[in-house]
Design a protein around this motif. Structure first.
Motif, short mmCIF file in Angstrom:
data_model
loop_
_atom_site.label_atom_id
_atom_site.label_comp_id
_atom_site.label_asym_id
_atom_site.label_seq_id
_atom_site.Cartn_x
_atom_site.Cartn_y
_atom_site.Cartn_z
N UNK A 401 115.93 -27.75 -20.32
CA UNK A 401 114.56 -27.54 -20.79
C UNK A 401 113.68 -28.74 -20.41
N UNK A 402 114.21 -29.94 -20.58
CA UNK A 402 113.40 -31.13 -20.33
C UNK A 402 113.03 -31.24 -18.85
N UNK A 403 113.85 -30.62 -17.99
CA UNK A 403 113.53 -30.63 -16.57
C UNK A 403 112.47 -29.59 -16.23
N UNK A 404 112.13 -28.74 -17.19
CA UNK A 404 111.09 -27.75 -16.95
C UNK A 404 111.60 -26.35 -16.71
N UNK A 405 112.89 -26.13 -16.96
CA UNK A 405 113.41 -24.76 -16.82
C UNK A 405 112.94 -23.92 -17.98
N UNK A 409 116.03 -18.97 -17.83
CA UNK A 409 116.68 -19.50 -16.63
C UNK A 409 117.78 -20.50 -17.02
N UNK B 45 111.45 -37.15 -28.41
CA UNK B 45 111.73 -35.73 -28.28
C UNK B 45 110.56 -34.87 -28.74
N UNK B 48 108.11 -34.30 -25.59
CA UNK B 48 108.32 -33.21 -24.62
C UNK B 48 108.82 -31.91 -25.28
N UNK B 50 111.10 -31.07 -27.44
CA UNK B 50 112.48 -30.76 -27.86
C UNK B 50 112.58 -30.73 -29.38
N UNK B 73 107.94 -21.82 -32.09
CA UNK B 73 106.59 -21.93 -31.55
C UNK B 73 106.11 -20.59 -30.99
N UNK B 82 105.91 -26.31 -21.80
CA UNK B 82 106.45 -26.22 -20.44
C UNK B 82 105.65 -27.09 -19.46
N UNK B 85 106.50 -30.64 -20.01
CA UNK B 85 107.84 -30.99 -19.51
C UNK B 85 107.84 -31.18 -18.00
N UNK B 86 106.95 -30.45 -17.31
CA UNK B 86 106.89 -30.61 -15.86
C UNK B 86 106.28 -31.95 -15.46
N UNK B 90 113.06 -36.73 -18.52
CA UNK B 90 113.76 -37.33 -19.65
C UNK B 90 115.21 -37.64 -19.28
N UNK B 92 118.90 -38.84 -21.05
CA UNK B 92 119.53 -38.81 -22.37
C UNK B 92 120.66 -39.83 -22.48
N UNK B 110 116.77 -27.51 -10.18
CA UNK B 110 115.50 -27.17 -10.82
C UNK B 110 114.33 -27.18 -9.83
N UNK B 113 114.36 -23.87 -8.05
CA UNK B 113 114.17 -22.66 -8.86
C UNK B 113 112.86 -22.66 -9.63
N UNK B 114 112.37 -23.85 -9.96
CA UNK B 114 111.15 -23.88 -10.78
C UNK B 114 109.92 -24.26 -9.94
N UNK B 158 117.96 -37.00 -10.96
CA UNK B 158 117.68 -35.60 -11.22
C UNK B 158 116.30 -35.43 -11.86
N UNK B 159 115.97 -36.31 -12.81
CA UNK B 159 114.67 -36.24 -13.46
C UNK B 159 113.56 -36.58 -12.47
N UNK B 162 111.86 -34.00 -10.00
CA UNK B 162 110.76 -33.13 -10.44
C UNK B 162 109.42 -33.85 -10.31
#
Lengths: 497, 251
Positions: A401-405, A409, B45, B48, B50, B73, B82, B85-86, B90, B92, B110, B113-114, B158-159, B162
């Motif tokens: 989720x934090x990556x924007x998925x 998905x 958290x 973004x 969470x 929500x 969303x 988050x883009x 983040x 962890x 991601x 796909x996103x 990975x973060x 994006x």
């Protein structure tokens, strides 16, 4: 998503095929319809055995018996052919009512109770009840000596009512007509009361058993016909009278040695003739039974594979609904799972097949088996997936989720692949269990492997050899799955991948 | 860039935040310190989405996240979350790499796909990012073949794939063996020097002092002091800050 769509498509195809298969064996109303169709569908239970309807010992894929001959004779008079449809004896009447076949003919006694539910043709046979005991029995000489004794009979038969009405008799009810005599010979029963034709075939040749007293109680076997089919009833009555007058009926009974003094009341004296004895089937080489058993195994595979696919897909949907859905979706999924896990599969099948017609939904046997097993196992699969999903650390979803998925998905790409890994061994084990549970669908007129076995065994009394072969067939189907489950489990233990 | 105002949050009617405020400017590196359970992680958290909060507002680049006084929500809230988050990456404490994917797949999954980044382009980006965190040779490894420090560096790559404008680090070195802390910290330091807006919740006082533009001290869900690293570490004003620092620095 593509894989999911493929599975859905597969299920749709199976459903269509099964409905087509079922349609073929679907009766319709009216004599004209039957003639147009070209065959008369008649329901009976080949497991009931000789001399009514049973597999030919010389060629077990062919059914013989005096009722087979009678059905053929009736169909011939109609200018069409007769097709037998297998159905458990004690549910012939409900199956007829729901329209599985045109007529039911299988030693069905005409009783006031049954006359309330269906039409009966004119009687085609006068039956009597014969008491059978062990050869060394001295206490029981007639039906009057039965108080306090263990007496076996057939579930739903008139003999059962007679025994109940005596009072004080310990009545043991069986669903097949071979087992009571087996138990009597083994000393588990003191006596057996059943229709004379049954006694003649299963008790008389047995050196351990003997008749006690004369046949009692007279009654009629009649052909059961749906209430709305009075036209068909009249036609069949005419045919029966004709067969009686021309001596055709007599010929059939002579062939099967079914004459007795009682029948003489209706027919001319009949001379003794030979009949196909059960001794024959004891000598038939075992391989002659393979085509039947393999066909049964094929049906077992078709039902198991298709219902497992339904269970896997429906289970997945239920698990997702229960975990990620909000009420009322999550509540509905939870309720579904609890209800299906908390009630016997047998009851679910009965309701699906015999219950739904009461509210106008009539499923054919294959569809009912597919839906019944699939929906039941879906509840178990859902719980396996749920455990798998819960075993995925919460951080996985949060990272996705934090990556924007989007959540959907993330479930599909991140959570489910890991959850399935956890659930897979359990799912494979369930598949093996389903293979064996598929034998339960024989109660809704599906002749799969177990039913094939019990039909053949009841006729030939070769419970042991045929049982071994049947067990081997089941094992040959489930062991590869077992191996697969073990391999999966090993692989998953070695690595998280 | 990020404005948190009047943030209230309750857990089962137990208040955690009772109206806290914080502004973070673009390019700023803010380090959150404080005892365990003081609310540092929860604060990150909330930013973004969470965690939900019951009162107040969070504004990220004019995307507003309002108080959400209910369990789930609504659709608009989800949309805002969303979008935020883009913009925000983040990292962890537990790395949270996807165990069923290779290092490369973890990074390209991601974006392809996103963001609909082309496969080739995504692989190219991933390779460059792995080079940056010094892990090119691990591109086809699976997470369970990597050390904790390596996993955390992949998680950072990975973060970054994006292309976030802000990075949140939630105790990024707390579950690492001491000898691996350095490699992860140096990657974070590089990011800060390149001008990435950064929020770090940490127990690592040395690095906090080194990278922070500002240090924020949390205690019992409250911000008790905000200041430059010099002020906080050499001349803390609040009594509770002093107690906390003396306890941590003694160890």
């Amino acid at each position: 998503m593509r894989k999911f769509a493929t599975i859905l498509l597969f299920i749709a195809v199976i459903a269509v095929i099964s409905s087509l298969l079922g349609q073929q064996a679907w009766s319709s109303d009216g004599i004209e319809e039957i003639k147009k169709r070209g065959y008369l569908l008649w329901g009976s239970d080949a497991e009931g055995g000789a001399p009514y309807v049973f597999p030919d010992p010389k060629n077990p894929s062919r059914l013989i018996g005096f009722e087979v001959d009678l059905a053929n004779a009736i169909a011939k008079e109609l200018g069409i052919e007769a097709r037998q449809l297998q159905n458990a004896w004690d549910s012939l009447i409900p199956a007829l009512k729901r329209g599985d076949f045109d007529i039911a003919m299988n030693g069905i006694e005409i009783t006031p109770q049954r006359e309330g539910e269906v039409l009966f043709s004119k009687p085609y046979y006068i039956y009597t009840e014969q008491l059978v005991v062990r050869k060394n029995e001295t206490r029981i000489k007639s039906i009057d000596d039965l108080k306090g004794k263990k007496v076996g009979t057939l579930s739903g038969a008139v003999a059962q009512d007679i025994l109940m009405n005596i009072g004080g008799v310990d009545v043991k009810v069986y669903s097949g007509q071979v087992e009571p005599y087996e138990d009597l010979a083994l000393g588990r029963l003191d006596a057996v009361l059943l229709d004379l034709p049954i006694a003649a075939y299963y008790a008389k040749p047995n050196p351990k058993l003997k008749y006690a007293g004369n046949p009692i109680g007279e009654g009629f076997y009649g052909i059961a016909i749906k209430k709305r089919d009075s036209e068909l009833k009249n036609t069949i009555d005419e045919i029966l009278i004709k067969l009686l007058k021309t001596g055709e009926l007599e010929k059939i009974y002579r062939k099967w040695d079914l004459w007795d003094k009682t029948q003489e009341k209706l027919f001319q004296a009949i001379k003794d003739t030979g009949f196909v004895g059960l001794e024959e089937s004891k000598k038939a080489p075992i391989y002659t039974f393979f085509p039947n058993l393999l066909k049964g195994a094929g049906i077992t595979i078709l039902i198991s594979v298709s219902s497992m696919l339904l269970a896997v897909v429906l289970g997945l949907i239920l698990a997702l609904m229960k975990i990620y859905g909000r009420p009322p979706l999550s509540t509905a999924a939870a309720a579904y799972i609890e209800i299906y896990r908390g009630t016997p599969l047998l009851i679910q099948l009965y309701i699906l097949y015999y219950g739904l017609p009461n509210i106008g939904i009539s499923l054919n046997p294959i569809t009912a088996a597919f839906i019944g097993l699939g929906m039941n196992y879906a509840a178990y699969e859902a719980e396996l997936y749920r455990a798998g999903i819960n075993a995925v650390p919460k951080g996985q979803m949060e990272a996705a989720l934090s990556l924007g998925m989007p959540q959907s998905l993330a479930i599909k790409r991140i959570v489910m692949p890991q959850a399935v890994r956890t659930a897979l061994p359990g799912v494979t084990n369930d598949f093996i269990a389903l293979f064996k549970d598929s034998s339960l669908v024989s109660v809704i007129a599906m002749v799969e492997l177990t039913k094939t076995y019990s039909i053949l065994a009841a006729t030939t009394l070769r419970f042991f050899e045929l049982g071994l072969i049947t067990a081997v067939l089941y094992f040959a189907m489930s062991y590869p799955l077992s191996l697969l489950a073990m391999r999966l489990e090993k692989k998953l233990k070695g690595s998280k991948r | 860039m990020i404005r948190v105002s009047n943030l209230h949050k309750y857990y089962d009617n137990q208040p955690l935040f009772k109206g806290i405020n914080l502004d973070i400017k673009k390019g700023e590196a803010v380090v959150l310190i404080g005892p365990s359970g003081s609310g540092k992680s929860t604060f990150l958290r909330c930013i973004n989405g969470l965690e939900y909060f019951q009162e107040g507002e969070i504004d990220v680049d004019d995307i507003e996240l309002h108080s959400i006084n209910r369990l789930e929500p609504g659709k608009d809230d989800m949309e805002a979350i969303r979008k935020i988050r883009l913009k925000i990456g983040m990292v962890f404490q537990q790395f949270n790499l996807f165990p069923h994917m290779t290092v490369l797949e973890n990074i390209t999954e991601v974006p392809t796909r996103v963001l609909n980044t082309g496969k080739d382009k995504a692989v190219e980006n991933a390779t460059a990012l792995l080079k940056r965190v010094n892990l090119e040779e691990k591109i086809n490894s699976y997470p369970d073949e990597l050390s904790g420090g390596e996993q955390q560096r992949v998680a950072i790559a990975r973060a970054l794939a994006m292309k976030p404008e802000t990075m949140l680090f939630d105790e990024p070195t707390s579950s690492l063996d001491p000898e691996m802390v350095g490699e992860v910290l140096s990657v974070i330091k590089d990011l800060v020097e390149e001008g990435m807006t950064t929020l770090i919740a940490t127990h690592e006082m040395g690095s906090a002092r080194e990278v922070a533009d500002r240090v924020v001290v949390f205690d019992k869900g409250d911000i008790i002091e905000i200041g430059s690293p010099e002020d906080i570490f050499t001349n803390p004003k609040a009594e509770r800050t002093k107690t906390f620092l003396s306890r941590v620095l003694k160890q």
